[in-house]
Design an enzyme around this catalytic site. Structure first.
Site, PDB file in Angstrom:
ATOM      1  N   HIS A  60       0.338 -11.709   1.579  1.00 55.20           N
ATOM      2  CA  HIS A  60      -0.682 -10.556   1.047  1.00 55.20           C
ATOM      3  C   HIS A  60      -1.130 -11.557  -0.173  1.00 55.20           C
ATOM      4  O   HIS A  60      -2.398 -11.254  -0.365  1.00 55.20           O
ATOM      5  CB  HIS A  60       0.109  -9.933   0.779  1.00 55.20           C
ATOM      6  CG  HIS A  60      -0.603  -8.802   0.074  1.00 55.20           C
ATOM      7  ND1 HIS A  60      -0.852  -7.108   0.519  1.00 55.20           N
ATOM      8  CD2 HIS A  60      -1.982  -8.776  -0.225  1.00 55.20           C
ATOM      9  CE1 HIS A  60      -1.762  -6.250  -0.266  1.00 55.20           C
ATOM     10  NE2 HIS A  60      -2.639  -7.023  -0.215  1.00 55.20           N
TER      11      HIS A  60
ATOM     12  N   TYR B 156       0.563  -1.324  -0.017  1.00 59.15           N
ATOM     13  CA  TYR B 156       0.057  -0.051   0.233  1.00 59.15           C
ATOM     14  C   TYR B 156       1.008   1.050   0.187  1.00 59.15           C
ATOM     15  O   TYR B 156       0.069   3.001  -0.187  1.00 59.15           O
ATOM     16  CB  TYR B 156      -1.274   0.090   1.416  1.00 59.15           C
ATOM     17  CG  TYR B 156      -2.064  -1.454   1.588  1.00 59.15           C
ATOM     18  CD1 TYR B 156      -1.936  -1.980   0.163  1.00 59.15           C
ATOM     19  CD2 TYR B 156      -2.737  -1.503   1.934  1.00 59.15           C
ATOM     20  CE1 TYR B 156      -2.695  -3.011   0.864  1.00 59.15           C
ATOM     21  CE2 TYR B 156      -3.925  -2.622   2.740  1.00 59.15           C
ATOM     22  CZ  TYR B 156      -3.597  -3.383   1.500  1.00 59.15           C
ATOM     23  OH  TYR B 156      -4.462  -4.154   1.621  1.00 59.15           O
TER      24      TYR B 156
HETATM   25  N1  LIG Z   1      -5.464  -8.465   1.720  1.00 60.67           N
HETATM   26  C1  LIG Z   1      -6.249  -8.323   0.160  1.00 60.67           C
HETATM   27  O1  LIG Z   1      -5.413  -8.769  -0.883  1.00 60.67           O
HETATM   28  C2  LIG Z   1      -6.799  -7.041   0.142  1.00 60.67           C
HETATM   29  C3  LIG Z   1      -7.680  -6.073  -0.490  1.00 60.67           C
HETATM   30  C4  LIG Z   1      -8.544  -5.209  -0.432  1.00 60.67           C
HETATM   31  C5  LIG Z   1      -8.331  -5.253   0.805  1.00 60.67           C
HETATM   32  N2  LIG Z   1      -7.515  -5.200   1.856  1.00 60.67           N
HETATM   33  C6  LIG Z   1      -8.150  -4.012   2.811  1.00 60.67           C
HETATM   34  O2  LIG Z   1      -9.198  -4.009   2.973  1.00 60.67           O
HETATM   35  C7  LIG Z   1      -9.210  -3.154   3.375  1.00 60.67           C
HETATM   36  C8  LIG Z   1     -11.163  -2.570   3.444  1.00 60.67           C
HETATM   37  O3  LIG Z   1     -10.987  -3.261   1.872  1.00 60.67           O
HETATM   38  P1  LIG Z   1     -11.577  -1.800   0.900  1.00 60.67           P
HETATM   39  O4  LIG Z   1     -10.431  -0.175   1.122  1.00 60.67           O
HETATM   40  O5  LIG Z   1     -11.310  -1.941  -0.465  1.00 60.67           O
HETATM   41  O6  LIG Z   1     -12.842  -2.208   0.528  1.00 60.67           O
HETATM   42  P2  LIG Z   1     -14.604  -1.458   1.447  1.00 60.67           P
HETATM   43  O7  LIG Z   1     -13.457  -1.370   2.838  1.00 60.67           O
HETATM   44  O8  LIG Z   1     -15.209  -2.906   1.071  1.00 60.67           O
HETATM   45  O9  LIG Z   1     -14.891  -0.190   0.641  1.00 60.67           O
HETATM   46  C9  LIG Z   1     -14.718   0.381   1.013  1.00 60.67           C
HETATM   47  C10 LIG Z   1     -15.023   1.894  -0.249  1.00 60.67           C
HETATM   48  O10 LIG Z   1     -16.530   1.946   0.804  1.00 60.67           O
HETATM   49  C11 LIG Z   1     -16.888   3.539   1.270  1.00 60.67           C
HETATM   50  N3  LIG Z   1     -17.376   3.469   2.240  1.00 60.67           N
HETATM   51  C12 LIG Z   1     -16.389   3.286   3.181  1.00 60.67           C
HETATM   52  N4  LIG Z   1     -17.235   3.627   4.418  1.00 60.67           N
HETATM   53  C13 LIG Z   1     -18.478   3.809   3.547  1.00 60.67           C
HETATM   54  C14 LIG Z   1     -20.286   4.383   4.359  1.00 60.67           C
HETATM   55  N5  LIG Z   1     -20.086   4.271   5.687  1.00 60.67           N
HETATM   56  N6  LIG Z   1     -20.683   4.544   3.273  1.00 60.67           N
HETATM   57  C15 LIG Z   1     -20.723   4.593   2.173  1.00 60.67           C
HETATM   58  N7  LIG Z   1     -19.637   4.130   2.161  1.00 60.67           N
HETATM   59  C16 LIG Z   1     -18.070   4.395   2.119  1.00 60.67           C
HETATM   60  C17 LIG Z   1     -15.246   4.012   0.466  1.00 60.67           C
HETATM   61  O11 LIG Z   1     -15.599   5.430   0.472  1.00 60.67           O
HETATM   62  P3  LIG Z   1     -14.714   6.822   0.869  1.00 60.67           P
HETATM   63  O12 LIG Z   1     -13.518   6.281   1.410  1.00 60.67           O
HETATM   64  O13 LIG Z   1     -14.911   7.550   0.082  1.00 60.67           O
HETATM   65  O14 LIG Z   1     -15.920   7.062   2.146  1.00 60.67           O
HETATM   66  C18 LIG Z   1     -14.450   3.481  -0.161  1.00 60.67           C
HETATM   67  O15 LIG Z   1     -14.663   3.357  -1.589  1.00 60.67           O
HETATM   68  C19 LIG Z   1      -8.240  -1.898   2.824  1.00 60.67           C
HETATM   69  O16 LIG Z   1      -8.429  -0.676   3.290  1.00 60.67           O
HETATM   70  C20 LIG Z   1      -7.288  -2.667   3.029  1.00 60.67           C
HETATM   71  O17 LIG Z   1      -6.465  -2.827   4.053  1.00 60.67           O
HETATM   72  C21 LIG Z   1      -6.935  -5.924   1.428  1.00 60.67           C
END
Ligand SMILES: NC(=O)c1ccc[n+]([C@@H]2O[C@H](COP(=O)([O-])OP(=O)(O)OC[C@H]3O[C@@H](n4cnc5c(N)ncnc54)[C@H](OP(=O)(O)O)[C@@H]3O)[C@@H](O)[C@H]2O)c1
Length: 292
Positions: A106, A48
């Site tokens: 990862h 990241y």
């Molecule tokens: N291990 C892996 O391969 C892998 C892959 C992907 C992610 N991850 C981890 O998992 C975490 C979460 O996954 P993610 O970031 O991909 O997706 P997520 O948390 O499912 O969704 C994030 C999205 O939802 C929006 N959002 C957040 N809260 C909201 C709410 N209350 N209402 C409406 N929209 C909302 C955010 O926009 P805004 O930011 O504009 O609010 C962003 O666009 C990552 O940050 C990372 O730490 C790991």
């Protein structure tokens, strides 16, 4: 904050804050905001390129280190015993800490058994408290879990109302491995906002559909790490401990599970190539890629 006990006895918060795609500049502010509203689990990764922002925030936040729970992940290009060991020391330096609470592989590519040996060593040395995997589908997961001396504490998988991971959970259970949900809000998928089943439950409980989606995971004992750069949403995503879904309501969400999209499958050779080359494209220190 409600916690969950890992297979080595360590307790971790069941809900945390993820920083994927949060720019290095913004990361420090976001993590400070998240900690100020009550998050104690922060999930980052070498790939990241924002571990320094997390480190600066934990140094400044005023919350004692032992009340925080830090997760990071070793990237593909750091795979193998020697390179992984060096990369973990680099993560510790960037995170400004002398231990990582939970360290994950990862992606299930390159020399991941070598990486695991390095990670087991860091546990014995006291640099890391728990180790686990990420994106290991059931076949790869079992291969790794059988190989491991220290059984994986978690497997971080895309898990949400549209990707429920029942089969993966069943394969992980005998090893005591918990699902840790990435993409718990379906990565901003608009269907989460419009789905009638989720909307009915949101109306019943006076919550948003995002809060229902998070509650669904917590009620399955799944660790979730939603990401937001907005403090009002960070607060909203944490405000899910004053209700639970009934068994019938949980079952009403089951049919929302969809088959995985092959484009994003770790069994798709094109995705494997993309991930192997991710570093060239996204590493901000890679001057060649920045010129492209
Ligand atoms: N291990 C892996 O391969 C892998 C892959 C992907 C992610 N991850 C981890 O998992 C975490 C979460 O996954 P993610 O970031 O991909 O997706 P997520 O948390 O499912 O969704 C994030 C999205 O939802 C929006 N959002 C957040 N809260 C909201 C709410 N209350 N209402 C409406 N929209 C909302 C955010 O926009 P805004 O930011 O504009 O609010 C962003 O666009 C990552 O940050 C990372 O730490 C790991």
């Amino acid at each position: 904050m409600q916690t969950i006990k890992l297979n080595n006895g360590i307790e971790m918060p069941i809900l945390g804050f993820g920083v994927f795609q949060v720019s290095p500049d913004e990361c420090e502010r976001c993590v400070l905001d998240a900690i100020s509203v009550g998050y104690r689990l922060i999930d980052t990764a070498q790939a990241y390129y924002n571990e320094e922002g997390v480190g600066n925030a934990i140094a400044k936040c005023g919350v004692p280190r032992n009340e925080l729970f830090l997760t990071t992940k070793v990237w593909i290009t750091n795979a193998g015993e020697e390179k992984a060991t060096a990369s973990i020391d680099e993560s510790l330096r960037k995170l400004r800490t002398d231990y990582i609470d939970l360290l994950l592989i990862h992606q299930p590519f390159s020399d991941y058994t070598g990486t695991w040996r390095a990670m087991e060593k860091t546990v014995r040395e006291g640099k890391v408290r728990a180790i686990g995997l990420s994106n290991f589908y059931p076949d790869r997961f079992v291969d790794m879990a059988e190989y491991a001396e220290i059984k994986p504490a978690v497997n971080q998988l895309k898990t949400n109302v549209f990707s429920q991971q029942w089969d993966a959970g069943a394969e992980m259970k005998p090893y005591g491995t918990h699902i840790m949900a990435w993409g718990p809000l379906a990565q901003g998928d608009p269907d989460l906002q419009t789905n009638p089943i989720l909307n009915d439950l949101a109306e019943k409980y006076g919550k948003t559909t995002q809060q229902i989606a998070l509650r669904y995971l917590l009620d399955r004992d799944i660790i979730a790490i939603p990401k937001s750069t907005h403090i009002d949403r960070m607060k909203q995503n944490l405000d899910v401990f004053d209700f639970t879904l009934t068994q019938a309501e949980m079952e009403s969400i089951c049919p929302l599970d969809k088959p995985a999209d092959f484009r994003w499958s770790h069994r798709n050779p094109e995705l494997v190539k993309y991930l192997w080359n991710y570093d060239k494209q996204f590493n901000p220190n890679n001057k060649v890629s920045n010129r492209l």
